[in-house]
Design an enzyme around this catalytic site. Sequence first.
Site, short mmCIF file in Angstrom:
data_model
loop_
_atom_site.label_atom_id
_atom_site.label_comp_id
_atom_site.label_asym_id
_atom_site.label_seq_id
_atom_site.Cartn_x
_atom_site.Cartn_y
_atom_site.Cartn_z
N LYS A 59 29.24 -52.81 -29.61
CA LYS A 59 30.04 -51.63 -29.32
C LYS A 59 31.30 -51.69 -30.19
CE LYS A 59 29.93 -50.79 -24.67
NZ LYS A 59 30.51 -50.69 -23.31
N LYS A 62 24.41 -64.17 -17.40
CA LYS A 62 23.10 -63.78 -16.98
C LYS A 62 22.57 -62.63 -17.83
CE LYS A 62 24.12 -64.86 -12.17
NZ LYS A 62 24.41 -64.29 -10.85
N PHE A 117 29.46 -47.32 -20.83
CA PHE A 117 29.08 -48.47 -20.01
C PHE A 117 27.58 -48.43 -19.81
CE2 PHE A 117 28.42 -51.21 -16.44
CZ PHE A 117 29.27 -52.27 -16.73
N VAL A 118 26.89 -49.50 -20.28
CA VAL A 118 25.44 -49.51 -20.25
C VAL A 118 24.89 -50.55 -19.28
CG1 VAL A 118 25.13 -48.54 -22.55
CG2 VAL A 118 25.39 -51.01 -22.30
N ASP A 121 24.18 -55.47 -16.38
CA ASP A 121 24.35 -55.05 -14.99
C ASP A 121 25.66 -54.33 -14.75
OD1 ASP A 121 26.24 -57.27 -13.08
OD2 ASP A 121 26.03 -57.50 -15.24
N GLU A 152 23.64 -63.29 -27.26
CA GLU A 152 24.53 -62.54 -26.36
C GLU A 152 23.92 -61.17 -26.10
OE1 GLU A 152 26.51 -62.40 -23.98
OE2 GLU A 152 28.47 -62.89 -24.82
N ASP A 153 24.18 -60.62 -24.92
CA ASP A 153 23.65 -59.30 -24.60
C ASP A 153 24.43 -58.19 -25.30
OD1 ASP A 153 25.91 -59.68 -23.02
OD2 ASP A 153 24.98 -59.01 -21.16
N ARG A 205 19.75 -54.94 -13.69
CA ARG A 205 19.30 -55.85 -14.75
C ARG A 205 17.81 -55.69 -15.06
NH1 ARG A 205 23.30 -59.61 -15.89
NH2 ARG A 205 24.67 -60.20 -14.18
N ASP A 217 31.42 -56.34 -26.63
CA ASP A 217 32.25 -55.24 -26.13
C ASP A 217 33.65 -55.40 -26.75
OD1 ASP A 217 32.60 -52.94 -24.43
OD2 ASP A 217 33.65 -54.21 -22.99
#
Length: 183
Positions: free
Chosen positions: A132, A44, A153-154, A160, A100-101, A166, A104
Site C-alpha cells: 500500500k 498471523k 482497509f482490506v 483480518d 509478510e501479508d 482471515r 502498510d
Amino acid sequence: MSLYNDAESILITKEMIADRVRELGAELSRQYRDKNPLMICVLKGSVVFFSDLIRAMDIPLEIEFMAISSYGNSIRSSGEVKVVKDTDKSLENRHVILVEDIIDTGLTLSYIKNMLERRAPASLKICALLDKPDRLQVDIEADYVGFKIPNKFVIGYGLDYAQKYRNMPDVCVLNPKIYNRQP
C-alpha cells in the site's frame, strides 16, 4: 450469514491471487536454487499466503515463524511493535526470505527487518502479498510484491479485522461501517 456481507467489494480475486503466487514461487525458486532459503512467516496474517507460496516453490527450503503485534483490533498500526514469538533457528549466514501479508505504514516491517539484519544473514529479502504505497511512513520496499493496492482497509486471504475474515479466499475491501461502529 456470509463472510462477504461486511465486504464493500472484492479487490483481488482468488484466481488472481493463485496466479500471482505461482509466479512468485517460480521466481523465488529460480533465484534461490541451491541456496536452501529460510522462509520466515510473519504470523498471523501471512500464514495463508506463506503456505501457498512455499508450495509453489520447487526447491529445498526451511520454514520459521514469527508473531508480531502492532494493530490489536484497530485498523491502524499502534506504531508500537511487540514480538510475541521470535524465530527459533539461527539466521547467521542463511539466505532469509521474510514473508509478510501487507506493507502498510512500513513501521512494523522496518522494525522486523532491522532486528533480523542484526543476526547476520547471508541475505535478507522481503516478499509481501500486498503493498500500500500511499500509506508508507518509512523508507522500506519489498523485493517481491504480489499486488500494489490503494489505501483501503482490506480483509481476506489471511488478513483480518478484529481476528475475523482471515478465511475469505479473496482480498476484499472492508465496509467502513464495520470499523466505524460505536460501541
